[in-house]
Design an enzyme around this catalytic site. Structure first.
Site, PDB file in Angstrom:
ATOM      1  N   SER A 107     -44.616  33.428  15.060  1.00  0.00           N
ATOM      2  CA  SER A 107     -45.052  34.220  13.840  1.00  0.00           C
ATOM      3  C   SER A 107     -45.032  33.480  12.516  1.00  0.00           C
ATOM      4  O   SER A 107     -45.663  33.590  11.683  1.00  0.00           O
ATOM      5  CB  SER A 107     -43.599  35.366  13.407  1.00  0.00           C
ATOM      6  OG  SER A 107     -43.468  35.929  14.808  1.00  0.00           O
ATOM      7  N   ASP A 152     -32.410  33.447  19.978  1.00  0.00           N
ATOM      8  CA  ASP A 152     -32.478  32.331  20.553  1.00  0.00           C
ATOM      9  C   ASP A 152     -31.662  31.077  19.905  1.00  0.00           C
ATOM     10  O   ASP A 152     -31.471  30.025  20.541  1.00  0.00           O
ATOM     11  CB  ASP A 152     -33.987  31.759  21.068  1.00  0.00           C
ATOM     12  CG  ASP A 152     -34.416  33.017  22.219  1.00  0.00           C
ATOM     13  OD1 ASP A 152     -33.754  33.950  22.292  1.00  0.00           O
ATOM     14  OD2 ASP A 152     -35.672  33.086  21.952  1.00  0.00           O
ATOM     15  N   HIS A 284     -31.770  42.967  27.776  1.00  0.00           N
ATOM     16  CA  HIS A 284     -31.896  43.462  26.165  1.00  0.00           C
ATOM     17  C   HIS A 284     -30.714  43.949  25.747  1.00  0.00           C
ATOM     18  O   HIS A 284     -30.818  44.020  24.213  1.00  0.00           O
ATOM     19  CB  HIS A 284     -33.032  44.181  26.025  1.00  0.00           C
ATOM     20  CG  HIS A 284     -34.254  43.396  26.469  1.00  0.00           C
ATOM     21  ND1 HIS A 284     -35.061  43.138  27.617  1.00  0.00           N
ATOM     22  CD2 HIS A 284     -35.341  43.179  25.450  1.00  0.00           C
ATOM     23  CE1 HIS A 284     -35.979  42.532  27.578  1.00  0.00           C
ATOM     24  NE2 HIS A 284     -36.334  42.465  26.226  1.00  0.00           N
TER      25      HIS A 284
HETATM   26  O1  F6P Z   1     -36.787  35.258  21.863  1.00  0.00           O
HETATM   27  C1  F6P Z   1     -36.179  36.437  22.066  1.00  0.00           C
HETATM   28  C2  F6P Z   1     -36.135  36.860  23.626  1.00  0.00           C
HETATM   29  O2  F6P Z   1     -35.218  37.858  23.675  1.00  0.00           O
HETATM   30  C3  F6P Z   1     -35.912  35.721  24.518  1.00  0.00           C
HETATM   31  O3  F6P Z   1     -34.608  35.306  24.433  1.00  0.00           O
HETATM   32  C4  F6P Z   1     -36.541  36.446  25.754  1.00  0.00           C
HETATM   33  O4  F6P Z   1     -36.879  35.159  26.680  1.00  0.00           O
HETATM   34  C5  F6P Z   1     -37.667  37.082  25.228  1.00  0.00           C
HETATM   35  O5  F6P Z   1     -37.395  37.422  23.805  1.00  0.00           O
HETATM   36  C6  F6P Z   1     -37.817  38.409  25.949  1.00  0.00           C
HETATM   37  O6  F6P Z   1     -38.998  39.042  25.387  1.00  0.00           O
HETATM   38  P1  F6P Z   1     -39.448  40.575  25.695  1.00  0.00           P
HETATM   39  O7  F6P Z   1     -38.284  41.392  24.985  1.00  0.00           O
HETATM   40  O8  F6P Z   1     -40.665  40.470  25.223  1.00  0.00           O
HETATM   41  O9  F6P Z   1     -39.292  40.567  27.118  1.00  0.00           O
END
Ligand code: F6P
Length: 366
Positions: A107, A152, A284
């Site tokens: 971004s 991350d 998540h």
């Molecule tokens: O970059 C943040 C993150 O949560 C990573 O740790 C993970 O690999 C990715 O995003 C997951 O992305 P999404 O929510 O699009 O599945």
């Protein structure tokens, strides 16, 4: 009055709302008008009601909320020049010449590209009669300031990214909960944590939870690591430990860059050590929920500094990213930070793991 816009982009991270709140209130305190761009770059391309003025009260209660209340999206059209042209027009129409972006490295790179293209976008808008020369005249330069929002903690030149400590807290809490049930049944758990290609969350969670073994992408297990891991875990069991916790980064690989799935570790623990083993993917839950105190503080201090950076910028100042280094809020060159971040991925690709580890932050490599 100067108009400053704030936007969140990429994956949400706890603390992003605090960053928005700080930018809005600091902008107003400095005599500027604050705008929020809704749904990330998508909102910038769409314009209209997606770019809204924010008053002091509009961000009341933001500090303790998780996620991002102004939304975020993965936007394909901003990757195309026509999308950026529309975005540029929308900004001029709203009278905005400064954009503060809170997001990951992708971004922030997009924002800097937008800035470098800005003069040519203005020329094109006049040529195509979308705007008049008089309209674009006061908007010769675009100011971009980045803030890193990501769980991350994968960005170079900063000790912490907004959201990483909330995520780490959540992981620790979850592993504590797993501990109770693991101990009760004398079970082993393989816990997969997020982090994309970065092992920070996994490694720090391993330290904070007293895990038996941790697998991260920057320092893949080598040689006969399967036996090594089993030896360590058996030793811990022989010392009287009733539970086993192995933390695996979602980007875990072996020295041939092949993904190490949690199932491989589960099978080893089951078949070689005869442990009743379960896999837990935290998913998540690591990203949602309210931000911890550190992330609220980091987001607030960085948001205020971002506004200061906008007000002090000159056309020749490279776009800064607001960082925290040794507990001090500082500005670093955005593109350099992105470049250094990409160096880690390149080192891993080249199987130069010693370099990958040394490129990460000091506390990571100790
Ligand atoms: O970059 C943040 C993150 O949560 C990573 O740790 C993970 O690999 C990715 O995003 C997951 O992305 P999404 O929510 O699009 O599945």
């Amino acid at each position: 009055k100067r108009r400053i816009a704030v936007m969140t982009s990429g994956g949400d991270a706890p603390g992003m709302n605090g960053a928005v709140r700080a930018v809005v209130r600091m902008s107003i305190a400095q005599g500027c008008e604050a705008y929020a761009v809704y749904e990330g770059y998508e909102g910038l391309v769409q314009g209209g009601d997606m770019i809204r003025e924010m008053k002091w009260d509009d961000v009341r209660g933001f500090l303790s909320e998780g996620g991002t209340m102004i939304g975020t999206a993965r936007c394909m059209s901003f990757k195309e020049r026509w999308g950026r042209l529309k975005a540029a027009k929308n900004m001029v129409v709203k009278g905005i010449d400064a954009l503060i972006v809170c997001g990951g490295d992708g971004s922030l790179t997009g924002a800097d590209l937008f800035r470098s293209e800005w003069p040519s976008l203005m020329d094109e808008l006049v040529e195509k009669k979308e705007l008049t020369a008089e309209q674009v005249e006061p908007f010769k330069h675009l100011n971009i300031v980045g803030m890193v929002g990501s769980i991350d903690n994968d960005m170079a030149m900063t000790d912490a990214t907004i959201g990483c400590y909330s995520s780490l807290d959540r992981i620790c809490e979850s592993v504590d909960w797993i501990d109770a049930t693991a101990e009760s049944h004398q079970r082993a758990f393989v816990v997969e944590v997020m982090g994309r290609h970065c092992g920070w969350l996994a490694l720090m969670a391993g330290i904070s939870c007293g895990a038996d073994f941790v697998v991260i992408p920057e320092n893949p297990p080598s040689g006969n690591w399967e036996e090594e891991m089993c030896k360590v875990i058996k030793k811990h069991r022989d010392l009287g430990k009733r539970k086993t916790i192995v933390i695996v980064a979602e980007g875990a690989i072996d020295t041939n860059l092949k993904k190490i799935p949690c199932t491989v570790i589960k099978d080893l623990l089951t078949n070689k050590l005869h442990l009743d083993t379960r896999i837990t993917t935290l998913g998540h839950t690591q990203r949602g929920g309210s931000p911890c105190a550190y992330d609220r503080m980091l987001a607030t201090l960085q948001g205020a500094e971002a506004v200061k950076a906008v007000l002090e910028a000159t056309p020749s100042t490279p776009s800064p990213v607001i960082s925290i280094v040794e507990n001090k809020i500082v500005r670093k060159p955005l593109l350099e930070a992105v470049k250094q971040t990409q160096e880690v991925a390149k080192a891993i690709e080249a199987k130069d793991f010693a370099r990958a580890m040394s490129l990460r932050d000091a506390e990571f490599t100790e």
